[in-house]
Motif scaffolding. Structure first.
Motif, PDB file in Angstrom:
ATOM      1  N   THR A  26       0.603 -10.202   1.823  1.00  0.00           N
ATOM      2  CA  THR A  26      -0.297  -9.377   2.584  1.00  0.00           C
ATOM      3  C   THR A  26      -0.647  -9.589   3.562  1.00  0.00           C
ATOM      4  O   THR A  26      -0.310  -9.606   4.756  1.00  0.00           O
ATOM      5  CB  THR A  26      -1.376  -9.483   1.479  1.00  0.00           C
ATOM      6  N   ARG A  27      -0.151 -11.042   4.116  1.00  0.00           N
ATOM      7  CA  ARG A  27      -0.647 -11.715   5.360  1.00  0.00           C
ATOM      8  C   ARG A  27       0.113 -11.703   5.757  1.00  0.00           C
ATOM      9  O   ARG A  27       0.436 -11.466   7.186  1.00  0.00           O
ATOM     10  CB  ARG A  27      -1.676 -12.759   5.440  1.00  0.00           C
ATOM     11  N   ARG A  28       1.850 -12.059   5.664  1.00  0.00           N
ATOM     12  CA  ARG A  28       2.889 -12.128   6.542  1.00  0.00           C
ATOM     13  C   ARG A  28       3.185 -10.490   6.975  1.00  0.00           C
ATOM     14  O   ARG A  28       3.834  -9.939   8.401  1.00  0.00           O
ATOM     15  CB  ARG A  28       4.084 -12.009   5.525  1.00  0.00           C
ATOM     16  N   ARG A  29       2.740  -9.573   6.006  1.00  0.00           N
ATOM     17  CA  ARG A  29       3.031  -8.760   6.162  1.00  0.00           C
ATOM     18  C   ARG A  29       2.388  -8.006   7.285  1.00  0.00           C
ATOM     19  O   ARG A  29       2.532  -7.011   8.503  1.00  0.00           O
ATOM     20  CB  ARG A  29       2.627  -7.343   5.662  1.00  0.00           C
ATOM     21  N   ALA A  30       1.020  -8.271   7.023  1.00  0.00           N
ATOM     22  CA  ALA A  30       0.076  -8.079   8.447  1.00  0.00           C
ATOM     23  C   ALA A  30       0.618  -8.352   9.457  1.00  0.00           C
ATOM     24  O   ALA A  30       0.122  -8.005  10.747  1.00  0.00           O
ATOM     25  CB  ALA A  30      -1.554  -8.907   7.967  1.00  0.00           C
ATOM     26  N   SER A 557      -9.824 -13.415   7.583  1.00  0.00           N
ATOM     27  CA  SER A 557      -9.420 -12.675   6.868  1.00  0.00           C
ATOM     28  C   SER A 557      -8.321 -11.730   6.966  1.00  0.00           C
ATOM     29  O   SER A 557      -6.810 -12.442   7.718  1.00  0.00           O
ATOM     30  CB  SER A 557     -10.097 -11.984   5.918  1.00  0.00           C
ATOM     31  N   LEU A 558      -8.427 -10.274   8.055  1.00  0.00           N
ATOM     32  CA  LEU A 558      -7.719  -9.642   7.915  1.00  0.00           C
ATOM     33  C   LEU A 558      -8.478  -9.081   9.056  1.00  0.00           C
ATOM     34  O   LEU A 558      -9.227  -8.478   9.493  1.00  0.00           O
ATOM     35  CB  LEU A 558      -6.756  -8.723   7.625  1.00  0.00           C
ATOM     36  N   THR A 559      -7.595  -7.997  10.489  1.00  0.00           N
ATOM     37  CA  THR A 559      -8.130  -7.813  11.765  1.00  0.00           C
ATOM     38  C   THR A 559      -7.446  -6.726  11.317  1.00  0.00           C
ATOM     39  O   THR A 559      -7.071  -5.837  10.110  1.00  0.00           O
ATOM     40  CB  THR A 559      -7.622  -8.559  13.326  1.00  0.00           C
ATOM     41  N   PRO A 560      -8.946  -5.481  12.275  1.00  0.00           N
ATOM     42  CA  PRO A 560      -8.761  -4.374  11.787  1.00  0.00           C
ATOM     43  C   PRO A 560      -7.426  -3.836  11.739  1.00  0.00           C
ATOM     44  O   PRO A 560      -6.813  -2.351  10.876  1.00  0.00           O
ATOM     45  CB  PRO A 560      -9.706  -3.531  12.680  1.00  0.00           C
ATOM     46  N   ASN A 593      -4.770  -8.721  -3.400  1.00  0.00           N
ATOM     47  CA  ASN A 593      -5.468  -9.460  -2.209  1.00  0.00           C
ATOM     48  C   ASN A 593      -5.919  -8.439  -1.263  1.00  0.00           C
ATOM     49  O   ASN A 593      -6.483  -8.700  -0.241  1.00  0.00           O
ATOM     50  CB  ASN A 593      -3.862  -9.979  -1.056  1.00  0.00           C
ATOM     51  N   TYR A 594      -5.767  -7.194  -1.023  1.00  0.00           N
ATOM     52  CA  TYR A 594      -6.507  -6.710  -0.418  1.00  0.00           C
ATOM     53  C   TYR A 594      -8.314  -6.043  -0.282  1.00  0.00           C
ATOM     54  O   TYR A 594      -9.235  -5.861   0.721  1.00  0.00           O
ATOM     55  CB  TYR A 594      -5.888  -4.966  -0.136  1.00  0.00           C
ATOM     56  N   GLN A 595      -8.844  -6.215  -2.299  1.00  0.00           N
ATOM     57  CA  GLN A 595      -9.780  -6.647  -2.527  1.00  0.00           C
ATOM     58  C   GLN A 595     -10.543  -7.205  -1.368  1.00  0.00           C
ATOM     59  O   GLN A 595     -11.906  -6.926  -0.907  1.00  0.00           O
ATOM     60  CB  GLN A 595      -9.909  -6.472  -3.843  1.00  0.00           C
ATOM     61  N   HIS A 596      -9.955  -8.110  -0.825  1.00  0.00           N
ATOM     62  CA  HIS A 596     -10.509  -9.321  -0.262  1.00  0.00           C
ATOM     63  C   HIS A 596     -10.700  -9.144   1.214  1.00  0.00           C
ATOM     64  O   HIS A 596     -11.192  -9.113   1.631  1.00  0.00           O
ATOM     65  CB  HIS A 596     -10.790 -10.830  -0.921  1.00  0.00           C
ATOM     66  N   LEU A 597      -9.319  -9.370   1.332  1.00  0.00           N
ATOM     67  CA  LEU A 597      -9.083  -9.505   2.820  1.00  0.00           C
ATOM     68  C   LEU A 597      -8.658  -8.289   3.875  1.00  0.00           C
ATOM     69  O   LEU A 597      -9.719  -8.156   5.125  1.00  0.00           O
ATOM     70  CB  LEU A 597      -7.134  -9.630   2.127  1.00  0.00           C
TER      71      LEU A 597
END
Length: 947
Positions: A26-30, A557-560, A593-597
């Motif tokens: 998830t984060r690698r793809r982000a 977590s993630l950015t917009p 992962n998207y539920q939290h991140l």
């Protein structure tokens, strides 16, 4: 795609903490996307905290032949910040700076945002030379590594010409600081072969008169194609050559860990004007003459660009829908003094008038009007993005023509747009440098479209580089986009020099391979980014990353941008009729992962929309997704809660009452330890209890405050549910409720205060809105609006909300009632009715995200500066991350958003002030000082003028 070397990976695990190593898909793809139209998924992402760590990681990569790529803000437009190997990021530690020689020099770490460097120089009336359009987002590391320039930078003020010193880490992990004589001497001994090779290369170039002249010709233009081989003729000292080669090398020669810039005057007297000419030739002839005049910027816009922003504030319709040949110039002039500015305007105006503009907005010094004019220019790029079809990407190319060929270059580009069907394409650019950007939309979802793009670019490169001898990349960097065409532009001899530079400085080729130099002549049409439909709310996203600096969850977590990237991928996989096993596994991981991140950790403040070129509020998507996940039970609970809101208010108040008494009994340290333990063992289902929790608020008065003057102005005061239940913290010096303090201030100013009956039933709907219960939230807000309409006699009496989120929420629902946030009302109508003796101690000020969105930040600053002699507004903190109740249940979001707060205010400020009770809880916990509403400060320093 090869896997990461196992020995490298095991050594990395010994060098970095687990939090610094990102391996999940998830984060690698982000991080697999930047602002370009390319996409590569890194196999490993590393977050580096210090110079020692970067040295160690690069040395390991060198030892085990592992390719690494450095990424700053990821606003790169040519694909230079992505990789399918190891991606290296910087943590928030890399933001140190040092100003020298009264602002003439500034030393910067690579993690500092460009605009922040200029903020640090503001008091010296100086600025750094580069001024890229992305300066509010891009970081110093990227500015230097790409030799970014901008509208006012021209050729002479970019990083190449303004660098004074540099600390860099080479491909073998060696660090060299050009400002440290001892370090330099050691480096000369350890890397004598490298330095000797650079010296020999420089001599060979200097002895080749034809090549030397070509280099001189090429760099009279803006040029970031290939390596900065002008260093080989500008300098003889191999260390100077090395330092200047690093500029624009896009991370392919080394890592810049610190750079010292020479700065330039930032004259405060300025004027702007917009002038339209009948043809590109007339406009460009004017540019030639203006290049000899005292102008700071001349921005060119073709007629299609102006048409794209028709209706924008400040742009008369008469400028739009003219003949296609019409071309406009936006000009800025500055002066050290106002007299000098007036003199410069007269000189420039004489030149402009000699070319007979057909439309004019004459030079204005009015700040608001000037900002409107520049907003027109800056709005052209997003205007194309806003109207593009879903599935297409926005491409912005970046070329430079010799100024004598600029007009013909524009005409020929228009011809190519028509030939290849890019009818939406527009042209704008920095005319003084012959630098043009052209923007168009492109899909890469089939071979025919890819071939169309390739054929177009083949003709563009021939036109610019061969026919006119221009630059294929003027300021965006070569990247992957122009790597196949470097030799076309420079010729075989110069290209071989560049290849030799790479061999000498990075002999193993581990630094950002495929960028700048690439043997694959089709690399510009490989690894193309797909832009699948995700949701109408975010489909216009161009993944530029401009939203990221203001996102409170960016380090948590993630950015917009990343939330959109992952949601696009999820929707893309969901839409496929058949998935491979790898895709099935990826989809499971992404959803999990998207539920939290993505969803739970989003503050949903909407600040991202303020920075987004096309106005996307990613928080709207997240609230929608939250709403979609609300089951029938949750909907019933939300509806019951709204209908029995006073019960919830009472229960919450009792909880805070118990919290206050326990804190008083047990002491702060015990409460903090106990709260941490309970939060942890409950799996975060219990809120994080701590000593900065508010005590119970006193009951709100429900009467008209006694004012002897019956003709005194009236105001309706609405206390939010937060301030009705949450009083000050147990250790606050002023334990009065916010409502009591507000009444005190209004009474001093001679206002009669009216408060609603049964306020505990009332709510703006924000608690329900943030959790995705849109219908319940709207109904609750409408109920409040109805009550306020009656109480205010249809708006005859102004209404004041005591906290900024409620004020913004009720306005977003929609009402014509005269509603004000408390601080804003005080700034506009009340403070001038009071006698104020400013507080002597420095105070901290936090501008809430809702205040920024509501456009009342200026009112908070006005009040704070009127009430205190020194106001500290911490840098790089745009949102506290408390986000309703998330600060209670997800405190790490709050901590992440306020990482640097304590170091900026502790020992400097006596207290902190804001205008949202929940935000103040998180600010107090993470700062080490007490935060309260600004109304407390007003009350403390004010007196009635009638007493």
């Amino acid at each position: 795609m090869a896997t990461i070397n196992a020995n490298f990976l095991s050594n990395i695990r010994e060098t970095l903490s687990s939090e610094q190593i990102i391996e999940d898909i998830t984060r690698r793809r982000a991080f697999g996307t930047d602002a370009s139209f390319y996409q590569l998924i890194p196999q490993l992402v590393l977050k580096i905290e210090s110079e020692k760590q970067i040295q160690k990681v690069i040395a390991l990569a060198h030892k085990f032949n592992v390719a690494v790529t450095f990424r700053a803000a990821g606003t790169s437009l040519s694909g230079q910040a992505i990789t399918d190997s190891v991606l290296i990021l910087l943590t928030t530690n890399w933001t140190q700076y040092h100003i020298k020689d009264n602002g003439n020099l500034i030393s910067l770490q690579p993690g500092i945002i460009g605009a922040d460097a200029n903020k640090h120089l503001l008091k010296y009336h100086r600025k750094i030379g580069p001024d890229p359009a992305s300066i509010n987002t891009c970081k110093i590391g990227g500015i230097a590594a790409n030799n970014a320039s901008g509208m006012c930078c021209g050729v002479s003020k970019n990083s190449y010409y303004s660098v004074a010193d540099m600390t860099l880490v080479l491909a073998d992990g060696t660090l060299v600081n050009t400002a440290d004589a001892f370090n330099v001497e050691l480096f000369k001994q350890s890397h004598s072969a490298m330095l000797n090779n650079l010296s020999e290369l420089a001599k060979s170039v200097q002895n080749n008169e034809e090549l030397k002249q070509r280099i001189t010709h090429k760099y009279r233009l803006k040029n970031t194609t290939g390596y900065a081989i002008n260093a080989l003729i500008d300098y003889n000292d191999p260390l100077d050559i090395l330092m200047h080669l690093m500029i624009g090398s896009e991370g392919t020669l080394g890592f810049i860990s610190n750079i010292t810039y020479r700065t330039y005057p930032d004259y405060q007297h300025k004027a702007s004007g917009l002038f339209s000419f009948s043809t590109a030739e007339q406009a460009c002839l004017a540019v030639t003459q203006l290049s000899h005049c005292p102008v700071d910027a001349v921005e060119l816009m073709d007629q299609r660009a102006l048409n794209s922003v028709k209706g924008q504030k400040g742009l008369p319709d008469s400028f739009c829908d003219q003949a296609n040949e019409t071309t406009a110039l936006l000009i800025e002039i500055r002066g050290e003094t106002n007299a000098e500015l007036i003199k410069n305007i007269a000189q420039v105006k004489q030149v402009i008038d000699s070319f007979t503009p057909i439309q004019s907005i004459n030079f204005t010094q009015d700040t608001a009007l000037s900002q409107q004019l520049w907003a027109i220019r800056k709005g052209t790029f997003p205007a194309v993005g806003a109207v593009r079809e879903t599935g297409t990407t926005v491409i912005i190319e970046d070329v430079s023509f010799p100024i004598e060929n600029l007009a013909e270059g524009i005409v020929r580009l228009h011809t190519l747009f028509d030939e290849f069907g890019y009818h939406e394409a527009i042209i704008f650019g920095h005319a003084l440098a012959g630098n043009l950007h052209f923007v168009f939309t492109q899909t890469f979802n089939n071979d025919e479209e890819i071939k169309r793009y390739d054929n177009f670019m083949q003709k563009v490169t021939q036109l610019v580089a061969v026919e006119f001898g221009g630059s294929l990349k003027a300021e965006h960097g070569t990247g992957r986009n122009m790597a196949p065409f470097v030799e076309l532009e420079w010729g075989e001899t110069a290209y071989q020099v560049m290849q030799r530079i790479k061999e000498v400085i990075d002999p193993k080729g581990i630094l950002n391979p495929g960028v700048i130099l690439n043997k694959d002549k089709n690399s510009h049409i490989k690894n193309l980014k797909e832009m699948p439909h995700a949701d109408p709310i975010v489909d216009k996203c161009i993944e530029c990353g401009f939203c990221e600096p203001v996102c409170p969850s960016k380090t948590f977590s993630l950015t917009p941008r990343q939330r959109i990237v992952i949601w696009r991928r999820i929707q893309q996989l969901n839409s496929k009729s058949a998935l491979s096993q790898d895709e099935k596994s990826e989809l499971v991981e992404l959803n999990k992962n998207y539920q939290h991140l993505g969803i739970d950790s989003c503050a949903a403040t909407g600040l991202c929309a303020e920075r987004c070129p096309v106005g996307i509020n990613t928080g709207e998507l997240i609230r929608q997704l939250r709403g979609n996940k609300l089951g029938k039970t949750s909907q019933v609970i939300a509806k019951w809660s709204a209908e029995h809101f006073s019960v919830l208010n009472t229960g919450t108040a009792l909880a805070f009452n118990a919290s206050g008494k326990l804190t008083d009994l047990l002491g702060k340290k015990s409460v903090n330890n106990l709260g941490e333990t309970l939060h942890k063992i409950s799996g975060s289902s219990l809120p994080l209890w701590h000593s900065k929790w508010p005590a119970k608020a006193k009951s709100c008065p429900t009467h008209i405050s006694p004012i002897s003057d019956k003709n005194a102005p009236k105001v309706i005061f609405f206390a939010s549910c937060a301030s009705r239940t949450m009083g000050p913290a147990i250790d606050s010096t002023d334990r009065r409720s916010l409502t009591d303090v507000a009444h005190s201030v209004f009474t001093k100013a001679g206002y009669q205060v009216i408060t609603p009956n049964k306020p505990s039933d009332l709510c703006c709907g924000m608690p329900f809105h943030s959790k995705g219960a849109a219908e319940v939230a709207n109904n609750k807000g409408q109920q409040l609006i109805h009550m306020l309409t009656e109480l205010s006699c249809n708006g005859e009496i102004p209404i004041v909300f005591d906290t900024s989120p409620c004020n913004l929420r009720i306005k977003e629902i929609g009402t014509t009632l005269p509603i004000y946030e408390l601080t804003d009302f005080c700034a506009k109508f009340l403070v001038d009715k009071l006698a104020i003796v400013p507080k002597q101690e420095a105070v901290a000020l936090h501008i809430t995200c809702s205040s920024q969105k509501a456009g009342i930040a200026g009112s908070l600053r006005y009040i704070a500066n009127a009430c205190a002699n020194e106001v500290v507004e911490p840098e790089d903190i745009t949102c506290c991350g408390f986000a309703g109740d998330k600060g209670l249940f997800m405190p790490k979001l709050n901590e992440s958003a306020l990482t640097t707060l304590a170091t900026q205010v502790q020992g400097k400020c006596s207290k902190g002030y804001s205008n949202s009770r929940t935000c103040e809880i998180g600010l107090s916990k993470n700062s080490g000082i007490d935060y309260q509403s600004l109304i407390y400060l007003i009350d403390e320093v004010s007196f009635s003028t009638s007493s």
